[in-house]
Write an enzyme that holds these catalytic residues in place. Sequence first.
Site, mmCIF file in Angstrom:
data_model
loop_
_atom_site.group_PDB
_atom_site.id
_atom_site.type_symbol
_atom_site.label_atom_id
_atom_site.label_comp_id
_atom_site.label_asym_id
_atom_site.label_seq_id
_atom_site.Cartn_x
_atom_site.Cartn_y
_atom_site.Cartn_z
ATOM 1 N N ARG A 142 49.646 -35.705 68.000
ATOM 2 C CA ARG A 142 51.078 -35.738 67.665
ATOM 3 C C ARG A 142 51.530 -37.119 67.171
ATOM 4 N NH1 ARG A 142 49.610 -31.849 67.788
ATOM 5 N NH2 ARG A 142 50.085 -29.979 68.959
ATOM 6 N N SER A 145 58.354 -27.879 71.609
ATOM 7 C CA SER A 145 58.016 -28.568 72.866
ATOM 8 C C SER A 145 58.800 -29.873 72.933
ATOM 9 C CB SER A 145 56.524 -28.878 72.920
ATOM 10 O OG SER A 145 55.803 -27.668 72.824
ATOM 11 N N GLU A 178 58.824 -35.487 72.486
ATOM 12 C CA GLU A 178 58.143 -35.255 71.200
ATOM 13 C C GLU A 178 59.124 -35.351 70.017
ATOM 14 O OE1 GLU A 178 55.270 -31.911 70.901
ATOM 15 O OE2 GLU A 178 56.294 -31.447 69.040
#
Length: 371
Positions: A185, A264, A363
Amino acid sequence: MRRGKPCRKDTLSFRQVLPRTLVGVLVENDAPLAPLTTLRLGGPARRLVTAHTDDEVIAAVREADAAGEPLLVLGGGSNLVIGDAGFPGTVLRIATEGFVLDGTALEVAAGETWSEVVHRTVLDHDLAGIEFLAGIPGSAGATPVQNVGAYGQEVAQSITEVVAYDRAADEVVTLSNAECAFSYRHSRFKAEPDRYVVLRVRFRLEDNGGLSTPIRYAETARQLGVEQGERVAVAAAWNTVLLLRAGKGMVLDPADHDTWSAGSFFTNPVLTAAQYESFRTRPGTENAPAYPAPEGCTKTSAAWLIDRAGFGKGYGSGPATLSTKHTLALTNRGSATAEDLLVLAREIRDGVREAFGVELVNEPVMVGVAL
Ligand SMILES: Cc1cc2nc3c(=O)[nH]c(=O)nc-3n(C[C@H](O)[C@H](O)[C@H](O)COP(=O)(O)OP(=O)(O)OC[C@H]3O[C@@H](n4cnc5c(N)ncnc54)[C@H](O)[C@@H]3O)c2cc1C
């Protein structure tokens, strides 16, 4: 890093063809941003510019930079938490189009909708490589930014090059996969958020005679009735991912508040050996998910930590709650403000820290706010 042309069809140097002023782009003042995000919250942009060509994108960036104006690049708004005060500068909405497939080499414009790109490569061309990334909202241009991934696949595995406007050098550059510095990520684009504007992304897909890449994820294998490591028809893989995602509220549906999220909200924590050892001394951690990560680290599951810290699906009673289908998604039930969402996010972060000594990290990108 190669410098120069924005795409293979250009023959003039970019500096020669670039307009210096905004011509033909849509410019709106005091424009609401909430409807342009999947969380549907946050204040307005002082100025919203919608660009339909690479030239328009670059001209808009140059104009903002020359004026010393803060700039926010916006794709599908599916990974953003915009503060209630809005954005005190230019928001540049990328609406460029382009899908060029040559054998297994694919080049897409940043403004293309990612889920449609996946749909076309799988259903129209029977190609593998991004089939497990079906249903992820947002634009193609944002996929390299956080190295989008799901169900054992991430774009870092198939991206060959990213063409971007480098604001520091004031030129168009072509970054190789290695130069993108992809990790979980994360990427060079996320590490240097004010430097690159992605214009085009190039992929190398796989022609496996209609078969998918090997299935890496236990849940997908189970659903398809095969073993991990096996391949299935690429369309079956795509379809299964969409079904699994829909069951978790991870496919956008305007009528379903469980999908009014940024996906998320927390990344899966990656613990050093010492942190993992300390984590395992906490009661109840014997069965915590643990996956090997680079440099001797261990990745555990944010969803597991949140659930075991007492925040189950649907947690919360205000206008922002956890999704009733997925512990990791913080959602707007219809009238939430950014502050409502952040109050919930902080409560969960603090609760997990108290229960397990692990610090959850958000995130989505925060704009004008902090966790
Ligand atoms: C229901 C749901 C499910 C999701 N599931 C997943 C998932 O499975 N896996 C996953 O990885 N993510 C997932 N996400 C997160 C999100 O979809 C991805 O991060 C997506 O790539 C964001 O794209 P976007 O165009 O909406 O980016 P935006 O939200 O518009 O922007 C995100 C960041 O990228 C920057 N950015 C956008 N476009 C460009 C560009 N062209 N050049 C430079 N910077 C740019 C923005 O400035 C911002 O910093 C999910 C989100 C939702 C709402």
